[in-house]
Design a protein around this motif. Structure first.
Motif, PDB file in Angstrom:
ATOM      1  N   ASP A 335       0.852  -1.189   0.000  1.00  0.00           N
ATOM      2  CA  ASP A 335       0.000   0.000   0.000  1.00  0.00           C
ATOM      3  C   ASP A 335       0.889   1.240   0.000  1.00  0.00           C
ATOM      4  N   SER A 336       1.961   1.140  -0.777  1.00  0.00           N
ATOM      5  CA  SER A 336       3.037   2.135  -0.718  1.00  0.00           C
ATOM      6  C   SER A 336       2.819   3.345  -1.607  1.00  0.00           C
ATOM      7  N   GLY A 356      -3.351 -14.402  12.280  1.00  0.00           N
ATOM      8  CA  GLY A 356      -1.950 -14.529  12.671  1.00  0.00           C
ATOM      9  C   GLY A 356      -1.353 -13.206  13.105  1.00  0.00           C
ATOM     10  N   SER A 357      -0.036 -13.169  13.180  1.00  0.00           N
ATOM     11  CA  SER A 357       0.665 -11.959  13.618  1.00  0.00           C
ATOM     12  C   SER A 357       0.797 -10.980  12.460  1.00  0.00           C
ATOM     13  N   SER A 358       0.739  -9.693  12.784  1.00  0.00           N
ATOM     14  CA  SER A 358       0.719  -8.660  11.746  1.00  0.00           C
ATOM     15  C   SER A 358       1.737  -7.567  12.058  1.00  0.00           C
ATOM     16  N   LEU A 359       2.266  -6.982  10.997  1.00  0.00           N
ATOM     17  CA  LEU A 359       3.252  -5.912  11.113  1.00  0.00           C
ATOM     18  C   LEU A 359       2.889  -4.785  10.164  1.00  0.00           C
ATOM     19  N   LEU A 360       2.831  -3.577  10.696  1.00  0.00           N
ATOM     20  CA  LEU A 360       2.667  -2.386   9.881  1.00  0.00           C
ATOM     21  C   LEU A 360       4.008  -1.666   9.816  1.00  0.00           C
ATOM     22  N   ILE A 361       4.543  -1.487   8.605  1.00  0.00           N
ATOM     23  CA  ILE A 361       5.742  -0.683   8.387  1.00  0.00           C
ATOM     24  C   ILE A 361       5.277   0.614   7.749  1.00  0.00           C
ATOM     25  N   ASN A 429       6.423 -12.400  11.566  1.00  0.00           N
ATOM     26  CA  ASN A 429       5.074 -11.946  11.225  1.00  0.00           C
ATOM     27  C   ASN A 429       4.498 -12.715  10.048  1.00  0.00           C
ATOM     28  N   ASP A 430       3.178 -12.926  10.112  1.00  0.00           N
ATOM     29  CA  ASP A 430       2.481 -13.633   9.041  1.00  0.00           C
ATOM     30  C   ASP A 430       2.062 -12.700   7.915  1.00  0.00           C
ATOM     31  N   THR A 431       1.663 -11.469   8.273  1.00  0.00           N
ATOM     32  CA  THR A 431       1.228 -10.486   7.279  1.00  0.00           C
ATOM     33  C   THR A 431       1.941  -9.171   7.536  1.00  0.00           C
ATOM     34  N   ILE A 432       2.522  -8.608   6.484  1.00  0.00           N
ATOM     35  CA  ILE A 432       3.251  -7.340   6.586  1.00  0.00           C
ATOM     36  C   ILE A 432       2.640  -6.356   5.608  1.00  0.00           C
ATOM     37  N   LEU A 433       2.267  -5.184   6.114  1.00  0.00           N
ATOM     38  CA  LEU A 433       1.725  -4.122   5.261  1.00  0.00           C
ATOM     39  C   LEU A 433       2.711  -2.959   5.258  1.00  0.00           C
ATOM     40  N   VAL A 434       3.059  -2.489   4.081  1.00  0.00           N
ATOM     41  CA  VAL A 434       4.009  -1.394   3.922  1.00  0.00           C
ATOM     42  C   VAL A 434       3.282  -0.196   3.316  1.00  0.00           C
ATOM     43  N   LYS A 435       3.416   0.954   3.994  1.00  0.00           N
ATOM     44  CA  LYS A 435       2.698   2.153   3.542  1.00  0.00           C
ATOM     45  C   LYS A 435       3.519   3.395   3.848  1.00  0.00           C
ATOM     46  N   GLY A 436       3.302   4.449   3.068  1.00  0.00           N
ATOM     47  CA  GLY A 436       3.961   5.723   3.292  1.00  0.00           C
ATOM     48  C   GLY A 436       3.611   6.679   2.175  1.00  0.00           C
TER      49      GLY A 436
END
Length: 459
Positions: A335-336, A356-361, A429-436
């Protein structure tokens, strides 16, 4: 390009000398690398690049004429004007003057490009359609979109952005849309606008010129409805409304089923009719975008079956909540493309709902002015409250978000500082979302994650 727009016609409208034959050009280009044979090349000067330095390259690509601000030697006809930017606007206006297309215009803080793409998918079911390329939605992009109108074009979908008061009014004067909408007003470009109330007021310029023959599409789920209703009433336009929650709206949905990253299913209602459909774009906000596109199409006279067919075919655009597998059970959500508080809230809701585990970058959300720290902190707090497992902030502006998230959050001053830690984050993490924001260039983090995943995946 409209067949009636010869170089001589354009020269006359621009007040530029031209004594040649009635040369027909096929399109307009401002980048020599994107010139197609038969194009008119507009040598726009810029802060970093001057189009006049690339005239020979444009001719080599097939440009048959050039528009310039200073005398040049060239092997093709040259039109000399005082301002290439103003001349480009006039070319767009001229193309619109010769066109009988239904022109639809879209603005808002979030979702403009997605709604434009949904409209393109829908309107193409009914006839030849031209739509804004990418996010070319400013004083350069809108004339370029209008210049792509052909004699056979039936519909034109024009995305409009703004950086200051009067921008959208100017773009509407060029495109003269008969159907327009403000999708929403949120915390975006506040450095230029001031407050969200100012954003709502400035965006409403898209309604001002409609007149009695026009139709304004109104999102009843926005807090700015009274403001926009007043502007629509003064324009004399008709109103067509939509809502996710208010069944008094002209278009609404029922039986909404969230399928996570796979999209949604719901029933679309309009004028006593209803249709079941599935939308491949994830998130509740995507359903709102689909409603907006459906309303624009309905106002343009399209049938409900055409609308459903177009929405069903639509796919997520790169950089906009597009998911992919990183091997095994791990998922990456790209979602960059851009970020403001409204779009980050939508992304957090989607990520929090994944198993599962999630990470927002999260990279920096830019152009938020004096309220930047507060808005970033709100994003960190929201991620924590909604149950996102881990949070990583990149860039100085994201520090308040990391602090608000608390335990499980990490901060890095740059993308390069983060990259050595990505392997550990990927494992955890199971799901990683990258945004900026666009300026945060978070696509480099995505590339690094993909490279890491390919190294550990079996051949």
């Amino acid at each position: 390009m409209m067949s009636a727009l010869t170089l001589a016609v354009i020269a006359e409208r621009l007040g530029a000398a031209f004594n040649g034959a009635p040369l027909q050009f096929s399109g307009v280009a401002i980048d020599s690398r994107q010139v197609c044979p038969g194009d008119l090349f507009v040598a726009l000067p810029g802060d970093r690049v001057d189009g006049h330095d690339f005239i020979d390259a444009a001719i080599a690509q097939g440009a048959i004429a050039v528009l310039v601000e200073r005398p040049v030697k060239a092997s093709v006809p040259c039109l000399l004007v005082s301002s290439c930017l103003k001349a480009l606007s006039e070319i767009g206006r001229a193309s619109r003057d010769f066109s009988s297309s239904v022109v639809v215009a879209i603005t808002g803080s979030c979702g403009k490009t997605t709604v434009k793409n949904l409209c393109r998918s829908i309107f193409s079911e009914a006839g030849p359609t031209v739509a804004t390329a990418g996010n070319y939605n400013n004083e350069i992009g809108v004339p370029l979109t209008l210049a792509r109108l052909q004699d056979e074009t039936r519909y034109a979908i024009v995305e409009m952005g703004a950086t200051r008061r009067g921008d959208i009014a100017h773009l509407c004067a060029l495109a003269r849309p008969s159907i327009t909408t403000v999708l929403n007003a949120m915390e975006a470009h506040l450095e230029g606008f001031g407050t969200v109330a100012d954003v709502a007021d400035i965006k409403a310029e898209i309604y001002d010129g409609l007149g009695a023959s026009g139709t304004a599409i109104l999102n009843l789920d926005q807090a700015w409805v009274p403001l926009w209703q007043g502007r629509i009433a003064r324009s004399g336009a008709k109103t067509l409304s939509y809502s996710l929650d208010d069944r008094s709206a002209d278009l609404f949905v029922s039986d909404l089923r969230d399928h996570g990253l796979q999209g949604s299913a719901f029933t679309l209602h309009f004028s006593g009719e209803s249709r079941e459909l599935e939308l491949a774009l994830p998130g509740r906000h995507s359903v709102a975008n689909a409603l907006a596109a459906a309303a624009l199409a309905t106002a343009s006279g399209l049938e409900l079956d055409q609308i459903v067919a177009g929405l069903t075919k639509a796919q997520a655009e790169p950089g906009r909540l597009q998911s992919e597998s990183l091997g095994g059970d791990k998922t990456l959500i790209d979602d960059s493309y851009n970020a403001n508080p409204g779009s980050v809230r939508a992304a957090i809701s989607l990520l929090a709902a994944t198993p599962g585990s999630s990470l927002l970058i999260l990279g920096e959300m830019l152009e938020l002015g004096a309220e930047s720290a507060e808005h970033h902190a709100q994003m960190g707090e929201l991620a924590r409250l909604q149950g996102v497992t881990h949070f990583v902030g990149v860039g100085e502006a994201v520090r308040p978000a990391v602090e608000a998230f608390g335990s499980g959050a990490q901060w890095y001053g740059s993308r390069e500082a983060l990259k050595p830690q990505l392997g550990e984050l990927l494992d955890a993490n199971d799901t990683i979302l990258v945004k900026g924001s666009r300026g945060a260039a978070m696509e480099s983090v995505l590339s690094a994650l993909r490279d890491l995943a390919s190294e550990v995946s079996p051949c």
